[in-house]
Design an enzyme around this catalytic site. Sequence first.
Site, PDB file in Angstrom:
ATOM      1  N   THR A   9     -11.704   7.003  15.860  1.00 30.70           N
ATOM      2  CA  THR A   9     -11.927   8.299  15.229  1.00 30.70           C
ATOM      3  C   THR A   9     -10.884   8.491  14.130  1.00 30.70           C
ATOM      4  O   THR A   9      -9.788   7.937  14.208  1.00 30.70           O
ATOM      5  CB  THR A   9     -11.816   9.457  16.250  1.00 30.70           C
ATOM      6  OG1 THR A   9     -12.074  10.698  15.587  1.00 30.70           O
ATOM      7  CG2 THR A   9     -10.431   9.540  16.869  1.00 30.70           C
ATOM      8  N   LYS A  14      -8.275  14.985  17.775  1.00 31.89           N
ATOM      9  CA  LYS A  14      -8.761  14.241  18.944  1.00 31.89           C
ATOM     10  C   LYS A  14      -7.739  13.182  19.370  1.00 31.89           C
ATOM     11  O   LYS A  14      -7.551  12.952  20.552  1.00 31.89           O
ATOM     12  CB  LYS A  14     -10.090  13.545  18.610  1.00 31.89           C
ATOM     13  CG  LYS A  14     -11.282  14.489  18.512  1.00 31.89           C
ATOM     14  CD  LYS A  14     -12.547  13.681  18.337  1.00 31.89           C
ATOM     15  CE  LYS A  14     -13.763  14.565  18.145  1.00 31.89           C
ATOM     16  NZ  LYS A  14     -14.970  13.772  17.912  1.00 31.89           N
ATOM     17  N   ASP A  71     -18.930  10.905  21.059  1.00 30.65           N
ATOM     18  CA  ASP A  71     -19.897  11.631  20.241  1.00 30.65           C
ATOM     19  C   ASP A  71     -20.236  12.902  20.995  1.00 30.65           C
ATOM     20  O   ASP A  71     -20.279  12.898  22.230  1.00 30.65           O
ATOM     21  CB  ASP A  71     -21.152  10.786  20.000  1.00 30.65           C
ATOM     22  CG  ASP A  71     -21.957  11.324  18.836  1.00 30.65           C
ATOM     23  OD1 ASP A  71     -21.360  11.557  17.761  1.00 30.65           O
ATOM     24  OD2 ASP A  71     -23.174  11.547  18.975  1.00 30.65           O
ATOM     25  N   PHE A 154     -13.594  25.785  16.999  1.00 27.52           N
ATOM     26  CA  PHE A 154     -14.208  25.272  15.781  1.00 27.52           C
ATOM     27  C   PHE A 154     -15.711  25.156  16.003  1.00 27.52           C
ATOM     28  O   PHE A 154     -16.228  25.424  17.091  1.00 27.52           O
ATOM     29  CB  PHE A 154     -13.598  23.915  15.402  1.00 27.52           C
ATOM     30  CG  PHE A 154     -13.984  22.798  16.346  1.00 27.52           C
ATOM     31  CD1 PHE A 154     -13.303  22.619  17.541  1.00 27.52           C
ATOM     32  CD2 PHE A 154     -15.035  21.942  16.052  1.00 27.52           C
ATOM     33  CE1 PHE A 154     -13.661  21.598  18.419  1.00 27.52           C
ATOM     34  CE2 PHE A 154     -15.395  20.916  16.924  1.00 27.52           C
ATOM     35  CZ  PHE A 154     -14.704  20.749  18.103  1.00 27.52           C
ATOM     36  N   GLY A 155     -16.416  24.731  14.972  1.00 24.53           N
ATOM     37  CA  GLY A 155     -17.846  24.438  15.093  1.00 24.53           C
ATOM     38  C   GLY A 155     -18.646  25.623  15.640  1.00 24.53           C
ATOM     39  O   GLY A 155     -18.527  26.759  15.162  1.00 24.53           O
ATOM     40  N   LYS A 177      -9.631  26.166  26.948  1.00 24.45           N
ATOM     41  CA  LYS A 177     -10.814  25.382  26.567  1.00 24.45           C
ATOM     42  C   LYS A 177     -10.706  23.949  27.084  1.00 24.45           C
ATOM     43  O   LYS A 177     -11.668  23.386  27.588  1.00 24.45           O
ATOM     44  CB  LYS A 177     -11.003  25.397  25.035  1.00 24.45           C
ATOM     45  CG  LYS A 177     -12.236  24.608  24.608  1.00 24.45           C
ATOM     46  CD  LYS A 177     -12.495  24.637  23.121  1.00 24.45           C
ATOM     47  CE  LYS A 177     -13.584  23.629  22.750  1.00 24.45           C
ATOM     48  NZ  LYS A 177     -13.864  23.573  21.314  1.00 24.45           N
ATOM     49  N   HIS A 182     -16.401  20.006  27.492  1.00 26.58           N
ATOM     50  CA  HIS A 182     -17.257  18.834  27.664  1.00 26.58           C
ATOM     51  C   HIS A 182     -16.474  17.545  27.408  1.00 26.58           C
ATOM     52  O   HIS A 182     -16.647  16.559  28.094  1.00 26.58           O
ATOM     53  CB  HIS A 182     -18.464  18.952  26.730  1.00 26.58           C
ATOM     54  CG  HIS A 182     -18.151  19.419  25.344  1.00 26.58           C
ATOM     55  ND1 HIS A 182     -17.424  20.562  25.098  1.00 26.58           N
ATOM     56  CD2 HIS A 182     -18.422  18.892  24.121  1.00 26.58           C
ATOM     57  CE1 HIS A 182     -17.284  20.717  23.794  1.00 26.58           C
ATOM     58  NE2 HIS A 182     -17.877  19.715  23.181  1.00 26.58           N
ATOM     59  N   ARG A 183     -15.580  17.571  26.397  1.00 27.21           N
ATOM     60  CA  ARG A 183     -14.812  16.366  26.075  1.00 27.21           C
ATOM     61  C   ARG A 183     -13.849  16.009  27.211  1.00 27.21           C
ATOM     62  O   ARG A 183     -13.735  14.852  27.602  1.00 27.21           O
ATOM     63  CB  ARG A 183     -14.024  16.567  24.774  1.00 27.21           C
ATOM     64  CG  ARG A 183     -14.419  15.582  23.670  1.00 27.21           C
ATOM     65  CD  ARG A 183     -13.605  15.800  22.409  1.00 27.21           C
ATOM     66  NE  ARG A 183     -13.551  17.196  22.030  1.00 27.21           N
ATOM     67  CZ  ARG A 183     -14.546  17.828  21.404  1.00 27.21           C
ATOM     68  NH1 ARG A 183     -15.615  17.170  21.042  1.00 27.21           N
ATOM     69  NH2 ARG A 183     -14.461  19.107  21.122  1.00 27.21           N
TER      70      ARG A 183
HETATM   71  P1  IMP Z   1     -18.356  14.977  16.637  1.00 24.49           P
HETATM   72  O1  IMP Z   1     -18.641  14.401  17.981  1.00 24.49           O
HETATM   73  O2  IMP Z   1     -16.893  15.151  16.398  1.00 24.49           O
HETATM   74  O3  IMP Z   1     -19.068  14.243  15.531  1.00 24.49           O
HETATM   75  O4  IMP Z   1     -18.931  16.466  16.638  1.00 24.49           O
HETATM   76  C1  IMP Z   1     -20.262  16.766  16.346  1.00 24.49           C
HETATM   77  C2  IMP Z   1     -20.459  18.227  16.077  1.00 24.49           C
HETATM   78  O5  IMP Z   1     -20.749  18.889  17.306  1.00 24.49           O
HETATM   79  C3  IMP Z   1     -19.275  18.974  15.500  1.00 24.49           C
HETATM   80  O6  IMP Z   1     -19.244  18.896  14.109  1.00 24.49           O
HETATM   81  C4  IMP Z   1     -19.586  20.403  15.928  1.00 24.49           C
HETATM   82  O7  IMP Z   1     -20.533  20.984  15.094  1.00 24.49           O
HETATM   83  C5  IMP Z   1     -20.224  20.185  17.299  1.00 24.49           C
HETATM   84  N1  IMP Z   1     -19.218  20.270  18.371  1.00 24.49           N
HETATM   85  C6  IMP Z   1     -18.769  19.242  19.152  1.00 24.49           C
HETATM   86  N2  IMP Z   1     -17.852  19.691  20.028  1.00 24.49           N
HETATM   87  C7  IMP Z   1     -17.705  21.010  19.790  1.00 24.49           C
HETATM   88  C8  IMP Z   1     -16.871  22.021  20.374  1.00 24.49           C
HETATM   89  O8  IMP Z   1     -16.049  21.802  21.267  1.00 24.49           O
HETATM   90  N3  IMP Z   1     -17.017  23.263  19.856  1.00 24.49           N
HETATM   91  C9  IMP Z   1     -17.891  23.566  18.848  1.00 24.49           C
HETATM   92  N4  IMP Z   1     -18.659  22.666  18.265  1.00 24.49           N
HETATM   93  C10 IMP Z   1     -18.578  21.383  18.727  1.00 24.49           C
END
Ligand code: IMP
Length: 200
Positions: A9, A14, A71, A154-155, A177, A182-183
């Site tokens: 990554t 992360k 992912d 975020f997101g 959080k 989930h992570r």
């Molecule tokens: P990536 O796995 O880092 O590519 O994340 C994919 C996308 O999923 C991110 O850009 C967010 O839009 C959404 N996402 C993943 N994890 C989270 C989170 O913990 N909070 C909010 N959005 C998330």
Amino acid sequence: MSKQLLFATGNQNKVRELADLVSSLDLSLLSLADFPDYVSPSEDGETFHENARIKARYACEYTGMPALADDSGLCVTALNGAPGVFSARFGGENAAAEENNEKLLKMMADVDDDHRDAYFAAVFCLSLPDGRDFFSEGRVYGRILREYRGTNGFGYDPLFFVTEKGKGMAEMSLAEKILISHRSRAFEGIFTALNSLFSK
Ligand code: IMP
């Protein structure tokens, strides 16, 4: 000398999170920042598992070292699992989080309160040079809010209500959080594999 693990990554948040989680293991953690010429493969899988494997396997073949990739995304039941693997680019290629959230709000505008279920999912893949791949998935369940709530995270966090905590994801501190995310949950599973490879 400790063994090396590459976290495939470029996201330094992360990397910091993971460095803390693996601090009890005998490994030195590298990331893509250590490989300036690295060109990431396109994430064209149809599932989180496929995309995590594309990233981990490619990084493993490129460097010859064990590689870990994740992912993740948001899955909304009323939208048949969308945005799913398209979470980052739901509002368009290179879309900002605000654009993704606005699109989600619009698409959910006519969905009643009983049908706003959703979950965040994260999948880790650990790829080894001998060809083995290990997977682990974590989820956190909730529902999609009708308006933004909270300013942390975020997101999609400001639109996600966490059922088990009774509050919005963006109303939670980072420490709160991390306990339910989930992570973190996905990481718990992959830790078992890492522990057998890198225990002290
Ligand atoms: P990536 O796995 O880092 O590519 O994340 C994919 C996308 O999923 C991110 O850009 C967010 O839009 C959404 N996402 C993943 N994890 C989270 C989170 O913990 N909070 C909010 N959005 C998330």
